[in-house]
Design a protein around this motif. Structure first.
Motif, short mmCIF file in Angstrom:
data_model
loop_
_atom_site.label_atom_id
_atom_site.label_comp_id
_atom_site.label_asym_id
_atom_site.label_seq_id
_atom_site.Cartn_x
_atom_site.Cartn_y
_atom_site.Cartn_z
N SER A 1 67.34 75.89 35.66
CA SER A 1 67.80 77.28 35.70
C SER A 1 66.79 78.10 36.49
N ARG A 2 67.15 79.34 36.76
CA ARG A 2 66.22 80.20 37.50
C ARG A 2 66.42 81.64 37.10
N ASP A 3 65.36 82.40 37.28
CA ASP A 3 65.39 83.84 37.07
C ASP A 3 64.82 84.47 38.33
N ASN A 4 65.68 84.94 39.19
CA ASN A 4 65.22 85.48 40.48
C ASN A 4 64.42 86.76 40.32
N ALA A 5 64.66 87.49 39.24
CA ALA A 5 63.88 88.71 38.99
C ALA A 5 62.43 88.38 38.67
N LYS A 6 62.20 87.18 38.14
CA LYS A 6 60.85 86.74 37.79
C LYS A 6 60.29 85.73 38.78
N PHE A 46 61.95 84.34 47.36
CA PHE A 46 62.31 83.31 46.39
C PHE A 46 63.81 83.31 46.11
N SER A 47 64.41 84.46 45.98
CA SER A 47 65.82 84.53 45.59
C SER A 47 66.75 83.94 46.64
N ALA A 91 56.51 79.14 39.05
CA ALA A 91 56.44 80.52 39.51
C ALA A 91 56.17 80.53 41.01
N ALA A 92 56.92 81.34 41.73
CA ALA A 92 56.79 81.41 43.19
C ALA A 92 56.24 82.76 43.61
N SER A 93 55.42 82.73 44.63
CA SER A 93 54.95 83.97 45.22
C SER A 93 55.89 84.34 46.36
N GLY A 94 55.85 85.58 46.80
CA GLY A 94 56.66 85.99 47.93
C GLY A 94 57.98 86.60 47.54
#
Length: 124
Positions: A70-75, A28-29, A22-25
């Motif tokens: 994989s990634r979820d940019n919304a999360k 990230f996207s 999990a990334a802050s800021g």
């Protein structure tokens, strides 16, 4: 940016785990992301990379066909699904971020931000 890796644990050979980072800021996207791993006394090694859009992925030969990034940019989260785990996958796993979108060689210096690591132990 701060990265928080989680999801590690103890699993038997042949089992599966999913790691999360999990990334802050808000940026990230726009970051390329990667997973690395390290065994005590050895160099940190590249595992997998995913571009900011998710459209480009590449893997270390040792995990191809078994691991999926994989990634979820919304999360603000990147994942590493690890299947058919082997004892040699035992390591501390780290997530890393490349804000320049230029990483292409799986080298540590290409990534600016690092998470704290999560331990994965695979028993035989």
């Amino acid at each position: 940016v701060q990265l928080q890796a989680s999801g590690g644990g103890l699993v038997q050979a042949g089992g599966s785990l999913r790691l999360s980072c999990a990334a802050s800021g808000r940026s990230f996207s726009s970051y390329d992301m990667a997973w690395f791993r390290q065994v005590p006394g050895k160099e940190r090694e590249f595992v997998a990379h995913i571009s900011w859009s998710g459209g480009r992925k590449y893997y270390a030969d040792s995990v191809k066909g078994r691991f999926t990034i994989s990634r979820d940019n919304a999360k603000n989260t990147v994942y590493l699904q690890m299947n058919n785990l082997k004892p040699e996958d035992t390591a501390v796993y780290y997530c890393a971020a490349d804000p320049t979108q230029s990483a292409s060689s799986g080298l540590q210096y290409e990534y600016v931000y690092w998470g704290q690591g999560t331990q994965v132990t695979v028993s035989s």
